[in-house]
Design a protein around this motif. Structure first.
Motif, PDB file in Angstrom:
ATOM      1  N   ILE A  48       0.810  -1.219   0.000  1.00 24.74           N
ATOM      2  CA  ILE A  48       0.000   0.000   0.000  1.00 24.74           C
ATOM      3  C   ILE A  48       0.842   1.268   0.000  1.00 24.74           C
ATOM      4  O   ILE A  48       0.305   2.371   0.090  1.00 24.74           O
ATOM      5  CB  ILE A  48      -0.947   0.026   1.232  1.00 24.74           C
ATOM      6  CG1 ILE A  48      -0.137  -0.190   2.519  1.00 24.74           C
ATOM      7  CG2 ILE A  48      -2.027  -1.032   1.094  1.00 24.74           C
ATOM      8  CD1 ILE A  48      -0.939   0.040   3.784  1.00 24.74           C
ATOM      9  N   PHE A  49       2.181   1.128  -0.115  1.00 27.22           N
ATOM     10  CA  PHE A  49       3.037   2.322  -0.046  1.00 27.22           C
ATOM     11  C   PHE A  49       2.747   3.285  -1.196  1.00 27.22           C
ATOM     12  O   PHE A  49       2.641   4.490  -1.003  1.00 27.22           O
ATOM     13  CB  PHE A  49       4.519   1.923  -0.075  1.00 27.22           C
ATOM     14  CG  PHE A  49       5.436   3.111  -0.057  1.00 27.22           C
ATOM     15  CD1 PHE A  49       5.752   3.735   1.138  1.00 27.22           C
ATOM     16  CD2 PHE A  49       5.949   3.637  -1.238  1.00 27.22           C
ATOM     17  CE1 PHE A  49       6.572   4.858   1.161  1.00 27.22           C
ATOM     18  CE2 PHE A  49       6.763   4.764  -1.220  1.00 27.22           C
ATOM     19  CZ  PHE A  49       7.078   5.361  -0.019  1.00 27.22           C
ATOM     20  N   GLN A  73      -5.198  10.965   2.141  1.00 28.35           N
ATOM     21  CA  GLN A  73      -4.233  11.922   2.674  1.00 28.35           C
ATOM     22  C   GLN A  73      -4.779  12.636   3.901  1.00 28.35           C
ATOM     23  O   GLN A  73      -5.996  12.804   4.055  1.00 28.35           O
ATOM     24  CB  GLN A  73      -3.893  12.965   1.608  1.00 28.35           C
ATOM     25  CG  GLN A  73      -3.047  12.402   0.478  1.00 28.35           C
ATOM     26  CD  GLN A  73      -2.589  13.488  -0.463  1.00 28.35           C
ATOM     27  OE1 GLN A  73      -3.403  14.247  -0.974  1.00 28.35           O
ATOM     28  NE2 GLN A  73      -1.294  13.579  -0.691  1.00 28.35           N
ATOM     29  N   LEU A 107       7.621   9.319   4.216  1.00 26.01           N
ATOM     30  CA  LEU A 107       6.376   9.066   4.913  1.00 26.01           C
ATOM     31  C   LEU A 107       5.545  10.346   4.958  1.00 26.01           C
ATOM     32  O   LEU A 107       4.367  10.338   4.622  1.00 26.01           O
ATOM     33  CB  LEU A 107       6.695   8.546   6.327  1.00 26.01           C
ATOM     34  CG  LEU A 107       5.568   8.405   7.332  1.00 26.01           C
ATOM     35  CD1 LEU A 107       4.466   7.523   6.783  1.00 26.01           C
ATOM     36  CD2 LEU A 107       6.088   7.785   8.629  1.00 26.01           C
TER      37      LEU A 107
HETATM   38  P1  ATP Z   1       6.414  10.309  -3.753  1.00 20.57           P
HETATM   39  O1  ATP Z   1       7.683  11.093  -4.006  1.00 20.57           O
HETATM   40  O2  ATP Z   1       6.606   9.133  -2.840  1.00 20.57           O
HETATM   41  O3  ATP Z   1       5.633  10.000  -4.989  1.00 20.57           O
HETATM   42  P2  ATP Z   1       5.218  12.822  -3.274  1.00 20.57           P
HETATM   43  O4  ATP Z   1       6.383  13.638  -2.808  1.00 20.57           O
HETATM   44  O5  ATP Z   1       4.700  12.953  -4.643  1.00 20.57           O
HETATM   45  O6  ATP Z   1       5.470  11.266  -2.910  1.00 20.57           O
HETATM   46  P3  ATP Z   1       3.281  14.404  -1.958  1.00 20.57           P
HETATM   47  O7  ATP Z   1       2.704  14.938  -3.196  1.00 20.57           O
HETATM   48  O8  ATP Z   1       4.161  15.277  -1.119  1.00 20.57           O
HETATM   49  O9  ATP Z   1       4.049  13.032  -2.266  1.00 20.57           O
HETATM   50  O10 ATP Z   1       2.098  13.777  -1.089  1.00 20.57           O
HETATM   51  C1  ATP Z   1       2.053  13.884   0.321  1.00 20.57           C
HETATM   52  C2  ATP Z   1       1.988  12.536   0.974  1.00 20.57           C
HETATM   53  O11 ATP Z   1       0.953  11.727   0.402  1.00 20.57           O
HETATM   54  C3  ATP Z   1       3.237  11.681   0.836  1.00 20.57           C
HETATM   55  O12 ATP Z   1       4.198  12.030   1.796  1.00 20.57           O
HETATM   56  C4  ATP Z   1       2.699  10.299   1.069  1.00 20.57           C
HETATM   57  O13 ATP Z   1       2.580  10.030   2.461  1.00 20.57           O
HETATM   58  C5  ATP Z   1       1.324  10.363   0.439  1.00 20.57           C
HETATM   59  N1  ATP Z   1       1.334   9.803  -0.919  1.00 20.57           N
HETATM   60  C6  ATP Z   1       1.695  10.422  -2.057  1.00 20.57           C
HETATM   61  N2  ATP Z   1       1.554   9.613  -3.116  1.00 20.57           N
HETATM   62  C7  ATP Z   1       1.077   8.438  -2.643  1.00 20.57           C
HETATM   63  C8  ATP Z   1       0.700   7.198  -3.255  1.00 20.57           C
HETATM   64  N3  ATP Z   1       0.771   7.021  -4.570  1.00 20.57           N
HETATM   65  N4  ATP Z   1       0.252   6.200  -2.453  1.00 20.57           N
HETATM   66  C9  ATP Z   1       0.158   6.380  -1.121  1.00 20.57           C
HETATM   67  N5  ATP Z   1       0.484   7.527  -0.494  1.00 20.57           N
HETATM   68  C10 ATP Z   1       0.937   8.555  -1.235  1.00 20.57           C
END
Ligand code: ATP
Length: 519
Positions: free
Chosen positions: A259-260, A267, A336
Motif C-alpha cells: 500500500i506504499f 491523505q 512518509l
Molecule cells: P512520492 O515522491 O513518494 O511520490 P510525493 O512527494 O509525490 O510522494 P506528496 O505529493 O508530497 O508526495 O504527497 C504527500 C503525501 O501523500 C506523501 O508524503 C505520502 O505520504 C502520500 N502519498 C503520495 N503519493 C502516494 C501514493 N501514490 N500512495 C500512497 N500515499 C501517497
C-alpha cells in the motif's frame, strides 16, 4: 507486485494482512486491479484509529486549526492554477515487447566497461549495458548483471567500476542499447516521456473537452480554494491552519510496495497560514517536530524515522524548503510525511486564475497581504504500513503443552490497536461463564472496540489476538463466579500481550484500567 516476494519481512506482513483481514487486494475475485486496495474489518478499524487520532490532535485539540471536507472533483481550473495540469508529470518508459511500463527515474542502468590486462582505465572497452529497477539492492544487482554479461561475452580483463544512472539520464544513442528489465534484452525501451498522473473523468452528458474533470491528486487544493470562505466565517486569525482528511488519486505508473504507492489513497493534509513577515523557517521546523512527535505517539519508534531535506536545486521555484520525514520500511528508507514551506504561491495562483482576491486583512496592523503557508502532507496508508512494519514481531512462547513455539505478535500501541480488548469465557459450554463474559463485553463495548471469542483452547485464543495486536485479553473463569471464595469473586484474568503476564483485576476496576491504557 514483485517486491514482497523478494523481501521476506514484507512477504510475512502482506500475508498476515490478508489472512487476518487487514488488507485485501481490491476486486480480488476478478483477479485484482493494480494499485488499489481494500481494508478488511481489522484494517478499517486501524485506519479509523489513525484518522481519528490525527483529527483530534491536529484539529479538535488546537485553537488554531479548523477542519474541512472538500469535494473530490473540483472545478478543472483549480488544477490549472495549482500547476497540476501542466506539471504533474512523471517520466514514463514503455517496453515495446513485454508491454510493461516503468517510471524512468526508478529504472537504473549502467554501462559495462572492461579494462584489458595491462591496459589503463582510459582504454576500457564497452561491452554493453545492464539495467535494474530501483530497490535496496539496485547497485548490487547491476554489478552482478555486469559480471554475467562479461562471462557471456567471454571478454578477458577486469570489469571497470560501474556508475549507475537513472533512465532520465540516458543519452538518445544509449537508449537502444539498454536492456529492458522485463526481457533482459536491449532494443525495446522507448525514450522517456511525460505522463500526467491525474485521473480524468467527464462531468455531465457530453464527453468532450469541456466536460473533462479530474479526481483530485491531493487534498491540499481544497484548503486553498476554500481559504476565503473559511476566513469569511470569522473563526480564524493568522497564524491558523485548515486541515482535511480524504481520498486522493494518482495514476502512478508503477504502483508498488504493497500500500506504499497506490493509485487511490488517503491523505491527511494541513495548510498552516502565516504572515508574509513571519519567520517561515521557525514554523517549518515547528511542524516537522510536531509530525515526528505525532508519529512516535502512535507507536512508530523514533529510531526508525529520519529527515531528508530536498536540495535547493530540486525545489520548485516557489518553494522555500521541503523536508520529508522518512521511515525505514523493509524495502528501504522512504518518504512518509512531507513538510513543505510553499511561500504564497498557491493562494496567489488561485487569486490570479479565479480573479478573486485572496488577501488577508490583518486587523491589528491594518494591512492586507497574501499569507504564506507551511504544509504537512501525509498518507494514511503510508502511516498504516509504517505502523504495521514497526509492530510486527516474532518471539517465543509456550504452547498448550509448555513446548516453546514461535509467536507472531503485532505490538501496536494500545491507542491505535484495532481491537483494544478481547473477552473470553474460559469454557463455552458453561452458561454461567458465557453470560458473565457477555456482560463484561457489554460493559466495555460503549467505550472501545471489544472482541468476544469463545472458540478453542484459551492459549489458542491468546495467540489469535497476539497476531492481530490486541493489547489485552480478559478471561472469565470459575473464580469470577466465586467458586474459590469471595476474594476472587467478580475478578477476571487480565493478560498483557507484550509481557504475557496475567493479573487478577476486579470487574469494577476493569473499565478505568483499560481506558487509562488506550488513551
Ligand atoms: P512520492 O515522491 O513518494 O511520490 P510525493 O512527494 O509525490 O510522494 P506528496 O505529493 O508530497 O508526495 O504527497 C504527500 C503525501 O501523500 C506523501 O508524503 C505520502 O505520504 C502520500 N502519498 C503520495 N503519493 C502516494 C501514493 N501514490 N500512495 C500512497 N500515499 C501517497
Amino acid at each position: 507486485m514483485s517486491e514482497p516476494k523478494d523481501n521476506p519481512l514484507m512477504e510475512k506482513i502482506v500475508s498476515l494482512c490478508k489472512r487476518r483481514g487487514f488488507i485485501f487486494q481490491s476486486s480480488e475475485i476478478y483477479g485484482g486491479i493494480n494499485g488499489f486496495w481494500d481494508y478488511g474489518p481489522l484494517g478499517a478499524e486501524l485506519r479509523r484509529n489513525i484518522r481519528d487520532r490525527w483529527w483530534n490532535d491536529m484539529v479538535r485539540n488546537r485553537d488554531d486549526v479548523v477542519g474541512i471536507e472538500s469535494s473530490i472533483i473540483m472545478h478543472p481550473k483549480v488544477w490549472e492554477a495549482s500547476g497540476h495540469v501542466a506539471g504533474f508529470n512523471d517520466p514514463m518508459v514503455d517496453c515495446k515487447v513485454s508491454k510493461q511500463r516503468f517510471r524512468a527515474d526508478q529504472l537504473f542502468f549502467a554501462r559495462v566497461d572492461v579494462i584489458a590486462e595491462q591496459a589503463d582505465a582510459a582504454n576500457a572497452q564497452t561491452i554493453g549495458y545492464v539495467s535494474a529497477l530501483e530497490s535496496e539492492q539496485t547497485e548490487g544487482e547491476l554489478q552482478e548483471k555486469a559480471l554475467e554479461l562479461k562471462r557471456k561475452k567471454a571478454v578477458r580483463g577486469q570489469l571497470a567500476p560501474i556508475a549507475p544512472l537513472d533512465f532520465t539520464q540516458a543519452k538518445p544513442e544509449e537508449i537502444p542499447l539498454i536492456p529492458s528489465p522485463a526481457t533482459g534484452e536491449p532494443g525495446s525501451l522507448t525514450p522517456p516521456r511525460a505522463f500526467n498522473m491525474m485521473l480524468q473523468t467527464y462531468i455531465g452528458a457530453l464527453r468532450d473537452e469541456s466536460a473533462v474533470a479530474y479526481l483530485r491528486p491531493e487534498t491540499a487544493q481544497g484548503m486553498f480554494a476554500d481559504f476565503k470562505a473559511v476566513v469569511d466565517t470569522g473563526r480564524v486569525k493568522i497564524p491558523f491552519g485548515i486541515a482535511q482528511i480524504g481520498k486522493s488519486f494518482r495514476n502512478e505508473i508503477t504502483p508498488r510496495n504493497f500500500i506504499f504507492r497506490s493509485r487511490e489513497f488517503e491523505q491527511m493534509e494541513m495548510e498552516y497560514f502565516i504572515s508574509d513577515e513571519d519567520d517561515w523557517a521557525k514554523w517549518h521546523r515547528h511542524w516537522i517536530d510536531w509530525c515526528r512527535d505525532w508519529l512516535v505517539s502512535v507507536g512508530i519508534p523514533a529510531a526508525q524515522l529520519s529527515e531528508y531535506n530536498h536540495p535547493k536545486e530540486k525545489l520548485s521555484h516557489y518553494s522555500r524548503g521541503t523536508t520529508d520525514i522518512m521511515f525505514n520500511y523493509p524495502f528501504g528508507v522512504q518518504e512518509l510525511w512531507g513538510i513543505a514551506a510553499r511561500g504564497n504561491y498557491d493562494l496567489s495562483q488561485h487569486a490570479k486564475f479565479s480573479g478573486v482576491s485572496l488577501e488577508y486583512f490583518d486587523e491589528t496592523a491594518k494591512r492586507k497581504y497574501v499569507p504564506h503557508v507551511i504544509e504537512p502532507a501525509v498518507g494514511v496508508d503510508r502511516i498504516l504500513l509504517a505502523i504495521l512494519c514497526s509492530a510486527y514481531c516474532e518471539d517465543e512462547a509456550p504452547d498448550e503443552k509448555g513446548k516453546m513455539e514461535t509467536r507472531v505478535v503485532l505490538r501496536f500501541a494500545p491507542r491505535i490497536a484495532p481491537i483494544k480488548v478481547a473477552v473470553f469465557p474460559l469454557l463455552k459450554n458453561k452458561p454461567e461463564l458465557v453470560a458473565r463474559a457477555k456482560a463484561v463485553r457489554d460493559l466495555l463495548r460503549p467505550h472501545m472496540n471489544v472482541f468476544y471469542d469463545e472458540a478453542g483452547a484459551i492459549g489458542r485464543r491468546y495467540r489469535r489476538q497476539d497476531e492481530v495486536g490486541t493489547p489485552f485479553c480478559v478471561t472469565i473463569d470459575f473464580d469470577t463466579l466465586g467458586e474459590k471464595g469471595d476474594d476472587l469473586k467478580d475478578t477476571v484474568t487480565l493478560r498483557d500481550r507484550d509481557t504475557m503476564k496475567q493479573d487478577r483485576l476486579k470487574i469494577s476496576e476493569l473499565l478505568a484500567f483499560l481506558l487509562s491504557k488506550i488513551r
